[in-house]
Design a protein around this motif. Structure first.
Motif, PDB file in Angstrom:
ATOM      1  N   ILE A 133      54.060  -6.136  51.475  1.00 20.77           N
ATOM      2  CA  ILE A 133      54.584  -5.794  52.802  1.00 20.77           C
ATOM      3  C   ILE A 133      55.994  -5.215  52.630  1.00 20.77           C
ATOM      4  CG2 ILE A 133      55.163  -6.635  55.097  1.00 20.77           C
ATOM      5  CD1 ILE A 133      53.286  -8.998  54.608  1.00 20.77           C
ATOM      6  N   PRO A 134      56.209  -3.958  53.005  1.00 21.60           N
ATOM      7  CA  PRO A 134      57.563  -3.390  52.936  1.00 21.60           C
ATOM      8  C   PRO A 134      58.475  -3.997  54.001  1.00 21.60           C
ATOM      9  CG  PRO A 134      55.865  -1.669  53.078  1.00 21.60           C
ATOM     10  CD  PRO A 134      55.213  -2.968  53.433  1.00 21.60           C
ATOM     11  N   GLU A 135      59.744  -4.118  53.647  1.00 22.44           N
ATOM     12  CA  GLU A 135      60.784  -4.571  54.584  1.00 22.44           C
ATOM     13  C   GLU A 135      60.363  -5.848  55.308  1.00 22.44           C
ATOM     14  OE1 GLU A 135      63.725  -3.188  54.484  1.00 22.44           O
ATOM     15  OE2 GLU A 135      63.017  -1.648  53.091  1.00 22.44           O
ATOM     16  N   HIS A 136      59.992  -6.829  54.537  1.00 21.69           N
ATOM     17  CA  HIS A 136      59.472  -8.089  55.067  1.00 21.69           C
ATOM     18  C   HIS A 136      60.627  -9.012  55.458  1.00 21.69           C
ATOM     19  CE1 HIS A 136      56.759 -11.436  55.601  1.00 21.69           C
ATOM     20  NE2 HIS A 136      57.385 -12.155  54.691  1.00 21.69           N
ATOM     21  N   LYS A 137      60.617  -9.473  56.692  1.00 23.89           N
ATOM     22  CA  LYS A 137      61.697 -10.320  57.194  1.00 23.89           C
ATOM     23  C   LYS A 137      61.323 -11.798  57.084  1.00 23.89           C
ATOM     24  CE  LYS A 137      63.475  -6.925  60.505  1.00 23.89           C
ATOM     25  NZ  LYS A 137      63.801  -6.662  61.924  1.00 23.89           N
ATOM     26  N   VAL A 138      62.267 -12.579  56.563  1.00 23.33           N
ATOM     27  CA  VAL A 138      62.071 -14.020  56.420  1.00 23.33           C
ATOM     28  C   VAL A 138      63.202 -14.736  57.164  1.00 23.33           C
ATOM     29  CG1 VAL A 138      61.931 -15.962  54.814  1.00 23.33           C
ATOM     30  CG2 VAL A 138      60.945 -13.745  54.178  1.00 23.33           C
ATOM     31  N   PRO A 139      62.884 -15.552  58.170  1.00 26.40           N
ATOM     32  CA  PRO A 139      63.925 -16.273  58.913  1.00 26.40           C
ATOM     33  C   PRO A 139      64.629 -17.304  58.031  1.00 26.40           C
ATOM     34  CG  PRO A 139      61.845 -16.221  60.133  1.00 26.40           C
ATOM     35  CD  PRO A 139      61.542 -15.772  58.735  1.00 26.40           C
ATOM     36  N   LEU A 140      65.935 -17.397  58.218  1.00 27.00           N
ATOM     37  CA  LEU A 140      66.737 -18.413  57.536  1.00 27.00           C
ATOM     38  C   LEU A 140      67.553 -19.154  58.585  1.00 27.00           C
ATOM     39  CD1 LEU A 140      68.155 -16.351  54.529  1.00 27.00           C
ATOM     40  CD2 LEU A 140      66.382 -18.089  54.406  1.00 27.00           C
ATOM     41  N   LEU A 141      67.796 -20.433  58.342  1.00 28.37           N
ATOM     42  CA  LEU A 141      68.613 -21.210  59.267  1.00 28.37           C
ATOM     43  C   LEU A 141      70.022 -20.643  59.334  1.00 28.37           C
ATOM     44  CD1 LEU A 141      67.624 -24.900  58.401  1.00 28.37           C
ATOM     45  CD2 LEU A 141      66.836 -23.509  60.327  1.00 28.37           C
ATOM     46  N   THR A 197      53.833  -7.698  65.970  1.00 30.22           N
ATOM     47  CA  THR A 197      52.974  -8.867  65.830  1.00 30.22           C
ATOM     48  C   THR A 197      52.831  -9.196  64.350  1.00 30.22           C
ATOM     49  OG1 THR A 197      50.870  -7.691  65.563  1.00 30.22           O
ATOM     50  CG2 THR A 197      51.680  -7.990  67.817  1.00 30.22           C
ATOM     51  N   ARG A 198      52.025 -10.195  64.062  1.00 25.28           N
ATOM     52  CA  ARG A 198      51.765 -10.570  62.679  1.00 25.28           C
ATOM     53  C   ARG A 198      50.502  -9.901  62.129  1.00 25.28           C
ATOM     54  NH1 ARG A 198      54.845 -14.761  60.754  1.00 25.28           N
ATOM     55  NH2 ARG A 198      56.126 -15.826  62.298  1.00 25.28           N
ATOM     56  N   ILE A 199      50.048  -8.848  62.788  1.00 28.65           N
ATOM     57  CA  ILE A 199      48.893  -8.093  62.320  1.00 28.65           C
ATOM     58  C   ILE A 199      49.396  -6.855  61.583  1.00 28.65           C
ATOM     59  CG2 ILE A 199      46.847  -6.797  63.017  1.00 28.65           C
ATOM     60  CD1 ILE A 199      46.678  -8.666  65.455  1.00 28.65           C
ATOM     61  N   TYR A 200      48.942  -6.674  60.349  1.00 24.96           N
ATOM     62  CA  TYR A 200      49.401  -5.568  59.519  1.00 24.96           C
ATOM     63  C   TYR A 200      48.273  -4.579  59.286  1.00 24.96           C
ATOM     64  CZ  TYR A 200      53.309  -8.697  58.691  1.00 24.96           C
ATOM     65  OH  TYR A 200      54.384  -9.517  58.868  1.00 24.96           O
ATOM     66  N   GLU A 206      47.201  -9.062  39.460  1.00 29.18           N
ATOM     67  CA  GLU A 206      46.526  -8.374  40.553  1.00 29.18           C
ATOM     68  C   GLU A 206      47.416  -8.470  41.779  1.00 29.18           C
ATOM     69  OE1 GLU A 206      42.524  -8.720  43.399  1.00 29.18           O
ATOM     70  OE2 GLU A 206      42.868 -10.169  41.787  1.00 29.18           O
ATOM     71  N   LEU A 207      47.694  -7.326  42.397  1.00 26.79           N
ATOM     72  CA  LEU A 207      48.441  -7.328  43.652  1.00 26.79           C
ATOM     73  C   LEU A 207      47.471  -7.640  44.779  1.00 26.79           C
ATOM     74  CD1 LEU A 207      50.997  -6.800  45.348  1.00 26.79           C
ATOM     75  CD2 LEU A 207      50.324  -4.372  45.419  1.00 26.79           C
ATOM     76  N   LEU A 208      47.668  -8.776  45.435  1.00 27.25           N
ATOM     77  CA  LEU A 208      46.795  -9.154  46.543  1.00 27.25           C
ATOM     78  C   LEU A 208      47.187  -8.400  47.805  1.00 27.25           C
ATOM     79  CD1 LEU A 208      46.534 -12.983  45.839  1.00 27.25           C
ATOM     80  CD2 LEU A 208      45.022 -11.140  45.073  1.00 27.25           C
ATOM     81  N   PHE A 209      48.487  -8.351  48.105  1.00 29.96           N
ATOM     82  CA  PHE A 209      48.991  -7.476  49.161  1.00 29.96           C
ATOM     83  C   PHE A 209      50.503  -7.365  49.025  1.00 29.96           C
ATOM     84  CE2 PHE A 209      48.980 -11.619  51.447  1.00 29.96           C
ATOM     85  CZ  PHE A 209      50.297 -11.682  51.868  1.00 29.96           C
TER      86      PHE A 209
END
Length: 230
Positions: free
Chosen positions: A72-80, A12-15, A67-70
């Motif tokens: 995410i390791p191994e973050h996936k970003v969709p590409l066309l 999910t999108r909950i971390y 300041e590091l706000l957050f």
């Protein structure tokens, strides 16, 4: 775990907060193969967890206090095009001064940046051609870059720009966090930076104004080699 009716086991999108470097391993594409002392995945995890914020060399890529706000390791970003996302080693939302930045971090030790554009497009499918057009549009290129340029650097940078738009940040950044004691593969990064008219210098970032008004920061940060032996 109790599953509610109609719900399946899926991401999910909950971390949730990390409990330490070992928590990063589960998100790797090949967890057993890639999690090795002296290699980028494990080295990067230990470095970032130890920093409890931004590693000093990453903070130095920005002109004001950070300041590091957050992150995410191994973050996936969709590409066309195609069915594989761009899986970024770290995605970080960073504040520097009164600005915010969506940054993709590419960790390296001695591993190469993967295939060149020429190699990646040696058997061009419709999906690959559509993806390349999409990336070129994002980066402001009117044609496919030269075949010697590393494809990985293109889609990591495209990821940063996509996430900058999604989070409505002031800028995007693609930063290589290298723990190579000989700056292996820096020439590949410099060749990529030159596409934007920028001269790459280790441990100094460059901000680039794209034709569409987006701001892009590129940089090569030298990591602490102490993390190579953990």
């Amino acid at each position: 775990m109790v599953l509610l009716p109609g719900r399946s086991m899926k991401r999910t999108r909950i971390y949730v907060p990390s409990v330490g470097p070992a928590a990063w391993q589960q998100f790797l594409a090949e967890p057993e193969k890639q999690w090795r002392t002296g290699y980028s995945a494990k080295t990067l995890a230990h470095c970032w967890e130890h920093a409890d914020g931004l590693p000093l060399e990453i903070a130095a890529m920005f002109p004001a206090a950070t300041e590091l706000l957050f992150a995410i390791p191994e973050h996936k970003v969709p590409l066309l095009g195609g069915n594989r996302d761009s899986q970024n080693d770290v995605f970080a939302l960073i504040r520097h001064g009164d600005q915010t930045c969506a940054a993709t971090i590419e960790g390296k030790v001695n591993e190469p940046f993967g295939p060149t554009i020429g190699e990646w497009l040696s058997a061009p499918s419709d999906g690959k051609l559509a993806r390349m057009r999409h990336i070129c549009e994002l980066l402001g290129f009117d044609q496919t870059p030269p075949p010697n340029i590393r494809y990985q650097l293109l889609h990591r940078t495209a990821s940063a720009l996509i996430e900058a738009k999604r989070f409505k940040t002031d800028e995007a950044a693609m930063l290589v966090h290298s723990f190579s004691t000989t700056k292996m593969w820096f020439d590949d990064f410099a060749a990529f930076a030159s596409l934007f008219g920028s001269k790459a210098v280790p441990d100094v970032s460059a901000q680039i104004a794209l034709d569409n008004g987006a701001k892009l920061r590129l940089g090569w940060a030298t990591g602490n080699p102490a993390f190579l032996v953990i």
